[in-house]
Design an enzyme around this catalytic site. Structure first.
Site, short mmCIF file in Angstrom:
data_model
loop_
_atom_site.label_atom_id
_atom_site.label_comp_id
_atom_site.label_asym_id
_atom_site.label_seq_id
_atom_site.Cartn_x
_atom_site.Cartn_y
_atom_site.Cartn_z
N ASP A 121 -15.89 -6.97 -8.74
CA ASP A 121 -15.93 -8.38 -9.12
C ASP A 121 -17.35 -8.90 -8.91
O ASP A 121 -18.24 -8.15 -8.51
CB ASP A 121 -14.87 -9.18 -8.35
CG ASP A 121 -15.13 -9.18 -6.85
OD1 ASP A 121 -16.20 -8.70 -6.43
OD2 ASP A 121 -14.26 -9.66 -6.11
N GLY B 297 -18.14 -14.22 -7.17
CA GLY B 297 -17.94 -15.66 -7.41
C GLY B 297 -16.80 -16.22 -6.58
O GLY B 297 -16.96 -17.22 -5.87
N GLN C 194 -13.10 -19.73 -17.39
CA GLN C 194 -12.70 -20.73 -16.41
C GLN C 194 -12.17 -21.95 -17.17
O GLN C 194 -11.70 -21.81 -18.29
CB GLN C 194 -13.89 -21.08 -15.50
CG GLN C 194 -14.30 -19.95 -14.55
CD GLN C 194 -13.33 -19.76 -13.39
OE1 GLN C 194 -12.42 -20.59 -13.16
NE2 GLN C 194 -13.47 -18.66 -12.65
N ASP D 108 -5.49 -7.27 -10.42
CA ASP D 108 -5.82 -6.82 -9.07
C ASP D 108 -5.24 -7.83 -8.12
O ASP D 108 -5.13 -9.01 -8.45
CB ASP D 108 -7.33 -6.75 -8.86
CG ASP D 108 -7.89 -8.12 -8.52
OD1 ASP D 108 -8.03 -8.43 -7.34
OD2 ASP D 108 -8.18 -8.90 -9.46
N CYS E 76 13.50 5.11 -3.38
CA CYS E 76 12.04 5.32 -3.42
C CYS E 76 11.67 6.74 -3.00
O CYS E 76 12.26 7.28 -2.06
CB CYS E 76 11.35 4.30 -2.51
SG CYS E 76 9.56 4.46 -2.47
N CYS F 140 8.43 7.65 -2.16
CA CYS F 140 7.11 7.66 -1.54
C CYS F 140 7.14 8.45 -0.23
O CYS F 140 8.20 8.70 0.33
CB CYS F 140 6.59 6.24 -1.31
SG CYS F 140 7.25 5.42 0.17
N CYS G 178 9.11 6.66 2.57
CA CYS G 178 10.58 6.68 2.43
C CYS G 178 11.14 8.10 2.55
O CYS G 178 12.30 8.27 2.91
CB CYS G 178 10.99 6.04 1.10
SG CYS G 178 10.78 4.23 1.14
N HIS H 298 3.93 2.63 1.02
CA HIS H 298 5.18 2.24 0.33
C HIS H 298 4.93 1.13 -0.69
O HIS H 298 5.37 1.22 -1.84
CB HIS H 298 6.25 1.81 1.33
CG HIS H 298 7.45 1.24 0.62
ND1 HIS H 298 8.41 2.05 0.05
CD2 HIS H 298 7.79 -0.03 0.30
CE1 HIS H 298 9.30 1.28 -0.57
NE2 HIS H 298 8.94 0.03 -0.43
#
Lengths: 383, 383
Positions: free
Chosen positions: A93, A96, A189, A266, A304, A306, A309, A335
């Protein structure tokens, strides 16, 4: 910089698109969610773990990296990818948002912004040109122009003047850009004003950036207003470049925005919530510290797959959280990111298979389905 | 419990032995170093990462696990191994050291010790019998008897009375032990008094425990005194069972003690130092926060093959440390534990190949070689 955006499929019943962004550090599918790696690390995880949960690209915060360890240091150490051991695409980024949310004593002028570091109070002056240079030195794949992110609510006259300034800064940024630089995205903006949003978008589109972001949302406005901003802005944006909604959001926000034509997201939500013991599951949010989990042998989410889990009980995760153990942040972050990446992949699949509307309906009917109430708050993008 | 200790080789020039301890959860080589997993996690690492750095067995703190989440909870959740996702051997201490270093308002009686939790001030009463029961419920592989760990220095009369009490407690512990229980080790106390150490060792040896620990060292005494305690104690201990030096220590302390016949060690040093940015390397200790590393592209230790040294520069590790990032603790802990496990493996190899004395000489001449000065301080065993 070999930057390319291809649209692979357009949804028939919404403005959603399935796409692919290619960079010098490889390509990734859109809609995409980029976890936030504020200070050169997605908090608590290694790059290998990010890949394991399905992350294809991450965001770095220019403001933080500029202040510490310094972009020149990172440049001399081979650039951000080498420095942090992440070989895939990085979007940075412009700083700002952080200058206007974290820094002290900020003072804006036509040329740029003066501010005090939140770390040591040191004084800094950043210009649109300098911000392009910093991101060049970092070696990011996608860079953002310096913008002023105004608070909500802001009076019309202030929003109007600020929007014009951000447009002038965008022009300066583009002029500063070199052939081998990262792709450069502009930021629309305009506060919560339809005419300013439209003017901003149209002025920036004329300059022919490689992508367009929508900034200044998720700053405390009602959710309905965030949606309005998207509805006012996206029609003005070109079809053939990526659209990026900065700092958003919940899975519901993301799905909503995808249907309005957004490609990139994001947010610190999955990572920060994870560290705070708030877990995303297929049947709603779970606060792992609750006493009801003290002897619960089940994984966080029985559907799940992952790492967390597969190997740990709710009881153990609760214990780690209450005992303030580092492993708590790790396992919860794994997770939550897995949940997010899985969610975004489901959206991609749904677009590919022409069933996004159906996916939307199914998701709405789930216990943690669309939240239409409440405010959109961008958490400080302090990963 | 299938507990077995085999001696595979004895060193000709010292009292060092190469051995193997077998438990229901697998076996491990001795001399062994057990990282400390105080609250059911070796701070910042996953079990998979422990295995990757070469850890074969870990220590859990009974005091902490008893207080939170509670041994009964862990028992109902299938025992400590299942709870924390660690399938290999676990040694649990008795809580004796923590009661005397962490707890508040402790009051000792013939039957046991009353103390206030350091977490919430709640009142608890632990007896030798109860401590055996707690470790049974945890399902550890090697359990320790409750002992009183006296401060340094302690007057002779106090040390004498305490040593007798610890012996009586050991007897009660042994009587409480059941066939299927973890192996039970006694703890030799006696302060810094040769006659008390000898009396303690001889009395406990008569009771026929499955192993003997030396406690009450590394409590602030001079290093030379710790060595004296070992010299007074080890000759009284039987050859055919493991000897465990609790809470020790630096690599140099460990090598010294191995040569005096010690088989087992635990210490928070590599993990805690890691979190504090102090790294062990082949050319000495490194404080990663130092400015000299700010643009240093080299790994922490150019001779090291750990994950951290394979992928990250000193400059990045310095940055993570200064930015207070969780990944800093992880990467530093991985490196330090790898260093320790590598060190202990080198000792094992040297014994196997009959060149321990030579290894000792080489190690002494290294820049971070034996520290013969200073005090032996056991850091609170709060991993």
């Amino acid at each position: 910089m070999a930057f390319r955006f291809e649209i692979l499929k357009k949804d028939l019943f919404s403005k959603a698109r399935l796409g692919r962004i290619s960079t010098d550090h490889g390509s990734f599918s859109t809609p995409a969610f980029l976890p936030v790696g504020t200070q050169g690390t997605v908090k608590s995880l290694t790059p290998e773990e990010l890949v394991e949960v399905g992350v294809e690209a991450i965001l770095g915060n220019t403001y933080h990296l500029y202040l510490r360890p310094g972009h020149d240091t990172i440049g001399r150490l081979g650039g951000l990818h080498t420095f942090i051991h992440w070989e895939r695409p990085i979007l940075t980024d412009s700083g700002g948002y952080q200058i206007f949310s974290l820094a002290k004593l900020r003072k804006i002028s036509e040329d740029g912004v003066t501010f005090q570091s939140h770390i040591d109070g040191s004084l800094h002056f950043l210009t649109p040109e300098k911000v392009v240079e910093i991101q060049r030195t970092l070696g990011s794949d996608i860079a953002m122009v310096l913008d002023e992110c105004i608070p909500y609510p802001s009076p019309y006259e202030y929003a109007k003047a600020s929007t014009s300034l951000t447009i002038r800064w965008a022009k300066k940024s583009l002029e500063q850009r070199q052939e081998t630089d990262p792709a450069l995205f502009a930021i629309v903006q305009g506060g919560m004003y339809q005419d300013l949003r439209e003017e901003s978008a149209q002025a920036l589109v004329k300059m022919d950036f490689q992508g367009y972001a929508i900034g200044g949302v998720s700053v405390g406005e009602p959710k309905s207003l965030m949606r309005s901003v998207l509805e006012w802005t996206t029609p003005s944006l070109p079809e053939n470049v990526p659209r990026y909604l900065m700092g958003v959001g919940t899975p519901e926000d993301i799905l909503d925005a995808v249907m309005l034509g957004i490609d990139l997201f994001d947010c610190v939500l999955p990572t920060r919530n994870g560290r705070n013991g708030m877990l995303f599951t297929s049947i709603g949010k779970m606060s792992i510290k609750q006493a009801q989990y003290s002897e619960d042998e089940r994984p966080v989410d029985e559907t799940c797959a992952c790492y967390t889990c597969r190997h740990y009980s709710r009881a153990y995760l609760r214990h780690l959280y209450l005992a303030n153990e580092i492993l708590s942040s790790r396992l919860n972050t794994i997770h939550n990111l897995y949940y997010y990446m899985n969610f975004i992949k489901s959206i991609q699949e749904a677009i590919r298979e022409g069933r996004l509307l159906n996916f939307y309906k199914t998701h709405c009917s789930r216990p943690n389905g669309l939240e239409t109430e409440g405010s959109a708050h961008r958490l400080n993008t302090w990963g």
